[in-house]
Scaffold this motif. Sequence first.
Motif, short mmCIF file in Angstrom:
data_model
loop_
_atom_site.label_atom_id
_atom_site.label_comp_id
_atom_site.label_asym_id
_atom_site.label_seq_id
_atom_site.Cartn_x
_atom_site.Cartn_y
_atom_site.Cartn_z
N LEU A 107 -48.12 19.73 -25.27
CA LEU A 107 -47.52 19.08 -24.10
C LEU A 107 -47.98 17.64 -23.96
CD1 LEU A 107 -47.63 21.93 -21.42
CD2 LEU A 107 -45.63 20.97 -22.54
N ALA A 108 -49.25 17.38 -24.26
CA ALA A 108 -49.77 16.01 -24.15
C ALA A 108 -49.09 15.09 -25.16
CB ALA A 108 -51.27 16.01 -24.36
N PHE A 109 -48.85 15.57 -26.37
CA PHE A 109 -48.16 14.75 -27.37
C PHE A 109 -46.74 14.41 -26.92
CE2 PHE A 109 -51.50 14.72 -30.16
CZ PHE A 109 -51.18 14.34 -31.46
N VAL A 110 -46.02 15.39 -26.42
CA VAL A 110 -44.64 15.15 -25.99
C VAL A 110 -44.61 14.22 -24.78
CG1 VAL A 110 -42.60 16.27 -25.01
CG2 VAL A 110 -43.76 17.29 -26.97
N LEU A 111 -45.47 14.46 -23.81
CA LEU A 111 -45.48 13.61 -22.62
C LEU A 111 -45.95 12.20 -22.92
CD1 LEU A 111 -46.76 16.09 -19.89
CD2 LEU A 111 -44.44 15.22 -20.22
N SER A 112 -46.94 12.05 -23.79
CA SER A 112 -47.39 10.70 -24.12
C SER A 112 -46.33 9.95 -24.91
CB SER A 112 -48.70 10.75 -24.91
OG SER A 112 -48.49 11.31 -26.19
N THR A 113 -45.55 10.64 -25.74
CA THR A 113 -44.44 9.99 -26.43
C THR A 113 -43.36 9.58 -25.44
OG1 THR A 113 -44.86 11.31 -28.40
CG2 THR A 113 -42.71 10.28 -28.24
N PHE A 115 -43.67 8.82 -22.25
CA PHE A 115 -44.04 7.76 -21.32
C PHE A 115 -44.64 6.52 -21.98
CE2 PHE A 115 -44.26 11.53 -18.47
CZ PHE A 115 -43.19 11.17 -17.68
N SER A 116 -44.86 6.54 -23.28
CA SER A 116 -45.47 5.37 -23.91
C SER A 116 -44.46 4.48 -24.61
CB SER A 116 -46.53 5.81 -24.91
OG SER A 116 -45.92 6.47 -25.99
N VAL A 117 -43.24 4.92 -24.74
CA VAL A 117 -42.21 4.17 -25.45
C VAL A 117 -41.10 3.85 -24.45
CG1 VAL A 117 -40.65 4.25 -27.44
CG2 VAL A 117 -42.79 5.48 -27.52
N PHE A 118 -40.35 2.81 -24.71
CA PHE A 118 -39.20 2.45 -23.89
C PHE A 118 -38.32 3.67 -23.69
CE2 PHE A 118 -34.91 0.40 -23.62
CZ PHE A 118 -35.08 -0.16 -22.36
N ALA A 119 -37.95 3.96 -22.46
CA ALA A 119 -37.32 5.23 -22.07
C ALA A 119 -36.12 5.65 -22.92
CB ALA A 119 -36.97 5.21 -20.60
N PRO A 120 -35.10 4.81 -23.12
CA PRO A 120 -33.98 5.28 -23.95
C PRO A 120 -34.39 5.57 -25.39
CG PRO A 120 -33.31 3.37 -22.69
CD PRO A 120 -34.79 3.51 -22.51
N PHE A 121 -35.30 4.78 -25.92
CA PHE A 121 -35.78 5.03 -27.27
C PHE A 121 -36.61 6.31 -27.33
CE2 PHE A 121 -38.99 4.39 -30.63
CZ PHE A 121 -38.13 4.39 -31.72
N ALA A 122 -37.42 6.56 -26.29
CA ALA A 122 -38.26 7.76 -26.25
C ALA A 122 -37.41 9.02 -26.20
CB ALA A 122 -39.19 7.71 -25.06
N VAL A 123 -36.35 9.01 -25.43
CA VAL A 123 -35.47 10.17 -25.34
C VAL A 123 -34.80 10.43 -26.69
CG1 VAL A 123 -33.36 11.06 -24.25
CG2 VAL A 123 -35.11 9.94 -22.87
N LEU A 125 -35.99 9.48 -29.62
CA LEU A 125 -37.04 9.91 -30.54
C LEU A 125 -37.39 11.38 -30.34
CD1 LEU A 125 -39.13 8.88 -32.68
CD2 LEU A 125 -40.70 8.58 -30.76
N LEU A 126 -37.50 11.80 -29.09
CA LEU A 126 -37.81 13.20 -28.81
C LEU A 126 -36.65 14.12 -29.16
CD1 LEU A 126 -39.85 13.06 -25.49
CD2 LEU A 126 -40.66 13.63 -27.77
N ALA A 127 -35.43 13.63 -29.01
CA ALA A 127 -34.27 14.46 -29.40
C ALA A 127 -34.26 14.70 -30.90
CB ALA A 127 -32.98 13.79 -28.96
N ASP A 128 -34.65 13.69 -31.67
CA ASP A 128 -34.64 13.82 -33.12
C ASP A 128 -35.90 14.51 -33.66
OD1 ASP A 128 -32.20 12.60 -33.22
OD2 ASP A 128 -33.02 10.60 -33.62
N TYR A 129 -37.06 14.12 -33.14
CA TYR A 129 -38.33 14.58 -33.72
C TYR A 129 -39.25 15.27 -32.72
CZ TYR A 129 -36.84 11.30 -37.28
OH TYR A 129 -36.12 10.66 -38.23
#
Length: 163
Positions: A107-113, A115-123, A125-129
């Motif tokens: 959970l910490a890895f997913v949440l830090s990803t 909130f640490s990256v620009f929001a549209p890019f983070a979404v 990134l999380l959708a892909d990886y």
Amino acid sequence: MQRSDQKESERSVDDILAGLNLDEDESTPTKDSKRGGGRLGGLFSLRTFLVALVLSIGGLLVGGAIPIVGFIGRFVGIAAVGFLLGLVGSKRRYVEIGLAGAIAAGLAFVLSTLFSVFAPFAVSLLADYGLAIAGVGALSGALAGLVGHYFGRDLKDGLTREV
């Protein structure tokens, strides 16, 4: 003097109450384990898991708050919790500690990803990886918790063994 049917009803109530104990001794078989219904009774303790999960999240937050080594400090915090539970616990609880460390770090890895990256890019990134990111975090957290628990139990064994 008690009647025989009264003794039977008291025994069944005692068996039921003993079956509700979440941290039961593994060496004493219960009535359910003799019949094969309680195969996992001594393998997993929900109470220990919840305590380990809360402490792992706390250790992760405290370890992550260290300014220079925040990322590595997260795993040191999880390992410290596993070490502490291994040192003070009377039983081996590798399953609970490993699962708690895996959930906390995943959970910490997913949440830090997120909130640490620009929001549209983070979404994106999380959708892909997202699964791979959570998997790496979970595996690392489980490994940290298990190593800490192992060394805590090893130290306890060394301190309590006859010389």
